[in-house]
Design an enzyme around this catalytic site. Sequence first.
Site, PDB file in Angstrom:
ATOM      1  N   LYS A  48       0.810  -1.218   0.000  1.00 34.26           N
ATOM      2  CA  LYS A  48       0.000   0.000   0.000  1.00 34.26           C
ATOM      3  C   LYS A  48       0.845   1.271   0.000  1.00 34.26           C
ATOM      4  O   LYS A  48       0.385   2.316  -0.470  1.00 34.26           O
ATOM      5  CB  LYS A  48      -0.968  -0.020   1.186  1.00 34.26           C
ATOM      6  N   GLU A  58      -1.293   7.732   7.683  1.00 31.52           N
ATOM      7  CA  GLU A  58      -2.215   8.591   6.923  1.00 31.52           C
ATOM      8  C   GLU A  58      -3.013   9.418   7.905  1.00 31.52           C
ATOM      9  O   GLU A  58      -3.398   8.919   8.969  1.00 31.52           O
ATOM     10  CB  GLU A  58      -3.219   7.729   6.128  1.00 31.52           C
ATOM     11  N   HIS A  98     -15.040  -3.861   8.946  1.00 32.18           N
ATOM     12  CA  HIS A  98     -14.433  -3.940   7.619  1.00 32.18           C
ATOM     13  C   HIS A  98     -15.024  -5.035   6.742  1.00 32.18           C
ATOM     14  O   HIS A  98     -14.459  -5.374   5.700  1.00 32.18           O
ATOM     15  CB  HIS A  98     -12.909  -4.057   7.708  1.00 32.18           C
ATOM     16  N   ARG A 141      -8.582  -7.272  -8.509  1.00 28.64           N
ATOM     17  CA  ARG A 141      -9.351  -8.512  -8.695  1.00 28.64           C
ATOM     18  C   ARG A 141     -10.802  -8.155  -9.014  1.00 28.64           C
ATOM     19  O   ARG A 141     -11.210  -6.999  -8.890  1.00 28.64           O
ATOM     20  CB  ARG A 141      -9.334  -9.313  -7.397  1.00 28.64           C
TER      21      ARG A 141
HETATM   22  C1  MV4 Z   1      -9.089   5.275   6.183  1.00 33.88           C
HETATM   23  C2  MV4 Z   1     -10.203   5.851   6.792  1.00 33.88           C
HETATM   24  C3  MV4 Z   1     -10.113   7.172   7.182  1.00 33.88           C
HETATM   25  N1  MV4 Z   1      -8.965   7.864   6.977  1.00 33.88           N
HETATM   26  N2  MV4 Z   1      -7.989   6.005   5.987  1.00 33.88           N
HETATM   27  C4  MV4 Z   1     -10.638   0.793   6.192  1.00 33.88           C
HETATM   28  C5  MV4 Z   1     -10.133  -0.405   5.470  1.00 33.88           C
HETATM   29  C6  MV4 Z   1      -9.174   0.058   4.447  1.00 33.88           C
HETATM   30  N3  MV4 Z   1      -9.622  -0.326   3.132  1.00 33.88           N
HETATM   31  C7  MV4 Z   1      -9.095   1.537   4.602  1.00 33.88           C
HETATM   32  N4  MV4 Z   1     -10.035   1.921   5.599  1.00 33.88           N
HETATM   33  C8  MV4 Z   1     -10.152   3.215   5.968  1.00 33.88           C
HETATM   34  N5  MV4 Z   1      -9.075   3.996   5.796  1.00 33.88           N
HETATM   35  C9  MV4 Z   1      -7.937   7.270   6.383  1.00 33.88           C
HETATM   36  N6  MV4 Z   1      -6.813   7.956   6.177  1.00 33.88           N
HETATM   37  C10 MV4 Z   1     -11.347   5.067   6.937  1.00 33.88           C
HETATM   38  C11 MV4 Z   1     -11.309   3.746   6.532  1.00 33.88           C
HETATM   39  C12 MV4 Z   1     -12.503   3.007   6.677  1.00 33.88           C
HETATM   40  C13 MV4 Z   1     -12.988   2.659   7.923  1.00 33.88           C
HETATM   41  C14 MV4 Z   1     -12.308   2.973   9.080  1.00 33.88           C
HETATM   42  C15 MV4 Z   1     -12.819   2.641  10.309  1.00 33.88           C
HETATM   43  C16 MV4 Z   1     -14.041   1.967  10.391  1.00 33.88           C
HETATM   44  C17 MV4 Z   1     -14.703   1.631   9.256  1.00 33.88           C
HETATM   45  C18 MV4 Z   1     -14.190   1.962   8.018  1.00 33.88           C
HETATM   46  C19 MV4 Z   1     -14.880   1.623   6.883  1.00 33.88           C
HETATM   47  C20 MV4 Z   1     -14.385   1.951   5.664  1.00 33.88           C
HETATM   48  C21 MV4 Z   1     -13.182   2.645   5.567  1.00 33.88           C
END
Ligand code: MV4
Length: 502
Positions: free
Chosen positions: A116, A201, A236, A293
């Site tokens: 990533k 981040e 998630h 994918r």
């Molecule tokens: C984040 C974010 C907020 N700020 N990054 C979650 C899994 C991965 N694919 C990336 N994710 C996130 N990254 C930054 N800089 C919010 C998420 C996020 C999330 C975070 C906490 C709880 C639920 C979430 C659901 C979707 C994405």
Amino acid sequence: MVSKVLVANRGEIAVRIIRACRELGIETVAVYSEVDRQALHVRYADEAYLLGPAPSRESYLRADKIIDIARKSGADSIHPGYGFLAERESFAAACMDAGITFIGPKPSSIAAMGDKAVARATVIKAGVKVVPGTEDVGNMTNDDLLAIAPKIGFPLLIKATAGGGGKGMREVKSLDEMPALLASARREAESAFGDGNVYLEKLIEGARHIEFQIMADGQGNVIHLGERECSLQRRHQKLLEEAPSPALSEELRQRMGSVAVKAAQAVDYVNAGTIEFLLDKDENYFFLEMNTRLQVEHPITEMVTGIDIVKEQIRIARGRALSYKQEDVKINGHSIDCRINAEDPYNDFMPSTGRITHSLVPTGPGVRVDTGVYPGFEITSFYDPLIAKLIVWGETRAQAILRMRRALEEYRIVGVQTNIPFHQTMMDSHRFMGGQYDTRFVEERFSMEDAEESRATHPEIAALLATLVAHRETKRSAQVVRRNERDASNWKWVGRWERMQR
Ligand code: MV4
């Protein structure tokens, strides 16, 4: 050449891929574990081969055995589906080395997006906006990260470079709590991925999770098929998705779509892929990561574009050009996907296992059910809890919601607990009806009990809200579904069915 495809997966996605092959006149080879002898994908394929015991490590993750079976069966191609081997650079490379077409991207694209931190650096170079954070790649020490953190600002997130999907992710509110959180994030990443490397981040609070479907052929054509709104998830795990997103204007869709195309081009992408964005309340959007994918939720994009994504993947793997240009892609109507999982929404979504004794699957106008199970099949805890994807299409979002309510009401699954009541409650939630939700909604603002209670005590309000959205189209919108009622109605239906057998 793609004339015989080995499907290196199980369940609904294996069935989905076999169906596309069958319609294209392509032969199919299934692989299965000891607990999947009776599985639908085994029945539908032309040939099927046993991989080994139930645990994925001994079956669906056995790249060596799978390639061996492809060779022996004369399969010229392998479709990995999602999960399992789909995003392993080494598997895509091993297929190539064996002279087998991998129906997916190049190993180098998988690698570039799989790390990533490398993905961030790569798309930044291509002019794509990412969340503010670290931009270096390679192992960063805790001292490096502690020095950079104040420049990024708090709150921030520690994320695993090998991660995705939230594993190894930690929210940091201040510098003094950071050393401990770095240690635990690294530990979790090390045990999950064998790689404790992390990056930082800035935390984007209250954002929506929006992803763009990308299609890219080997001739330099890259297009997007619009977005999917994926904010409704828990730990998630996505629970339901819709397309298009209620939060995007046509203008924003075009802007984000062209950024998504740029991100895919940055890794020389070929085949179907997904660019994930965070969209904040002020319509700022940030590249998050790319999934290299086919995704679980791809059918909602198929429903609103009319494009068969799996057939298009096969076309691309054959070296042909995409059958559509960007200007041919039109978003028509609205689609919602409810993931029907074997888990109990009344008990913290506890996984539920057992044999499905009876089921009644909704059909009718605008309804599609992608499933790998049927009555008699046993749900075990070896694999993910997805029983089916219930997908609907409607001319408008309101029509799609009404259709989903109808389909959820028709659905009967007896033998395991399912999250159908959760989806029914969500369809009645006025925040969902209004499209006003973000990634915190399910975990922080939604409770089965509260939602049911409020509908039970204020059925007229729920009815009014539903009616506002649906324009006089339902009289049953305030229907409250409680666990006992639903169980009773399931068993009543089974009783009637069994009496009919006599
Ligand atoms: C984040 C974010 C907020 N700020 N990054 C979650 C899994 C991965 N694919 C990336 N994710 C996130 N990254 C930054 N800089 C919010 C998420 C996020 C999330 C975070 C906490 C709880 C639920 C979430 C659901 C979707 C994405």
